[in-house]
Scaffold this motif. Structure first.
Motif: not given
Length: 440
Positions: A80-100
């Motif tokens: 944020c700058r000057g109280g305004r959002v100017c960049a974003t990044l969303a995060g997620y907790a996922l369960e993914m199949t890996l080798p194994g």
């Protein structure tokens, strides 16, 4: 920057660092100076930035509801700058199949910067903070993302961990060379929502088939069914074909749509496939035969299929399907030791790797990996290195889809002990290849 409008791309991941997060060394008074970084309040905060960053396309209320249902504010970040959002990044907790088998991973999506705030280090700082928070909290050891532009995330240590193939099968190339017997299977076509139970059942049964597949709860399933009219580009609504056995059990499904087209007074509708999953080869072949034999259809296309999709082996004339390979999922080790111990290996491996990692310096140094088909351990060591590589190259092989030998021949991995490169490459590779059907 991942795009919310690209089914093969998604933006951001991360763990919220809070509004009181300190400015890291080297940023005060420099790039990203003057910005406040904090955890996101809600999905609505992302709207204005995404609208500007992706070309002035505002999200509909329907899309905001679907995206907001899977949004995790505490894992997401804004600048944020000057109280305004100017960049974003969303995060997620996922369960993914890996080798194994399945493992927790951190998904990153919707990494976006408003045009007037570009080239100020905001993307780098958001990604750095997200990865640092995951490390400090001992959260998911692996981070994954889709990228709209492939050149962006390598500098942050993400490597191209999977590839997909796009195909367009013309009417004259629909024949199958051979294939399993599909007698006894029947299909039913209708709304994906009406077939929800069958889709969920089949998809869950297929999770173990490939690395990269993500477990979907109800909210993520609604995301898979999303059917925005503004995204149809003249096509009809999303349809679902379910293949069932004689006993009525769901054996597979396909999500697809048709766009009306006529050539010389004859129907040549374009059929676009979004997903195909099946419990067994017979159901898979049956679904593709049915899709290729759809009334009115001309070319049958799919923008993103596994790079080793069985369809390419079934087609008598795969060349005419014009298969085109591209990058798909990007991955990186958040904590190298835990990431390499979270998967299994296709062959016995014992190798010392000298790793360079500017974004996550705690990963830098020499690591001894020892393991095989039953698991692995990875610890720091002072022994002489067998291979030298960066976090990006390690990310490229993390899901079993990249080749250390290929990277070595490209000069991106250095072999310091003769024979180490080929042995490690064979251990890291996984068959079948990784594939991710979930946009995040």
């Amino acid at each position: 920057m991942g795009s919310p409008r690209d089914s093969g791309a998604g933006p951001g991941t991360g763990t919220g660092t809070g509004s009181g997060a300190r400015v890291p060394p080297g940023l005060a008074g420099g790039r990203a100076a003057g910005y406040e970084f904090r955890a996101a309040a809600d999905w609505a905060e992302f709207g204005a930035v995404l609208d500007l960053a992706y070309g002035g396309y505002p999200h509909s209320a329907a899309h905001s509801a679907v995206a907001g249902a899977v949004f995790e504010p505490k894992r997401s970040l804004v600048a944020c700058r000057g109280g305004r959002v100017c960049a974003t990044l969303a995060g997620y907790a996922l369960e993914m199949t890996l080798p194994g088998g399945p493992a927790p991973v951190a998904g990153i999506g919707y990494v976006a910067v408003a045009p007037q705030h570009r080239r100020r280090g905001l993307m780098r700082e958001l990604v750095r903070r997200a990865l640092t928070a995951l490390h400090e909290e001992r959260a998911e050891p692996v981070a994954v993302l889709h990228s709209t532009e492939p050149g962006i995330y390598g500098r942050f240590g993400f490597g191209p961990a999977s590839q997909v193939v796009g195909v367009s099968v013309p009417p004259e190339a629909r024949g199958f060379a051979a294939g399993p017997e599909t007698g006894g299977l029947v299909s039913d076509v209708g709304s994906p929502v009406d077939a929800r139970a069958a889709v969920a059942e089949v998809y869950d049964a297929c999770l173990a088939q490939r690395p990269g597949l993500v477990r979907r709860d109800d909210a993520w399933l609604r995301r898979a069914f999303e059917d925005r009219p503004e995204e149809r580009h003249g096509a009809g609504r999303l349809l679902c074909m379910v293949a069932s056995g004689a006993g009525g059990d769901a054996r597979g499904y396909a999500l697809y749509r048709l766009r009306a087209n006529w050539e010389r007074c004859a129907p040549r509708y374009a059929l676009s496939v979004r997903e195909v999953f099946a419990r067994d080869p017979a159901a898979y072949a049956f679904l593709w035969r049915s899709l290729l034999d759809t009334d009115l259809a001309g070319a049958v296309g799919a923008a993103a299929r596994p790079v080793d999709d069985p369809l390419l082996a079934l087609l008598d004339d795969p060349r005419s399907a014009a298969p085109t390979v591209r990058d798909q999922l990007y991955a990186r080790a958040v904590d190298l030791d835990r990431a390499l111990a979270a998967r299994t290996y296709s062959a016995p491996v014992e190798v010392v790797m000298e790793v360079r990692d500017a974004m996550c310096p705690w990963n830098a140094g020499r690591w001894r990996l020892a393991g095989g088909v039953d698991g692995a351990v990875c610890v720091r060591t002072g022994a002489a290195a067998d291979l030298a590589l960066t976090a990006r190259e390690l990310g490229a092989v993390l899901l079993g889809g990249g080749s250390l030998v290929q990277l070595g021949h490209a000069g991106l991995v250095t072999e310091l002990r003769p024979g180490a490169l080929r042995a490690a490459s064979a251990a890291f590779r996984h068959d079948p290849a990784p594939f991710c059907s979930v946009a995040f």
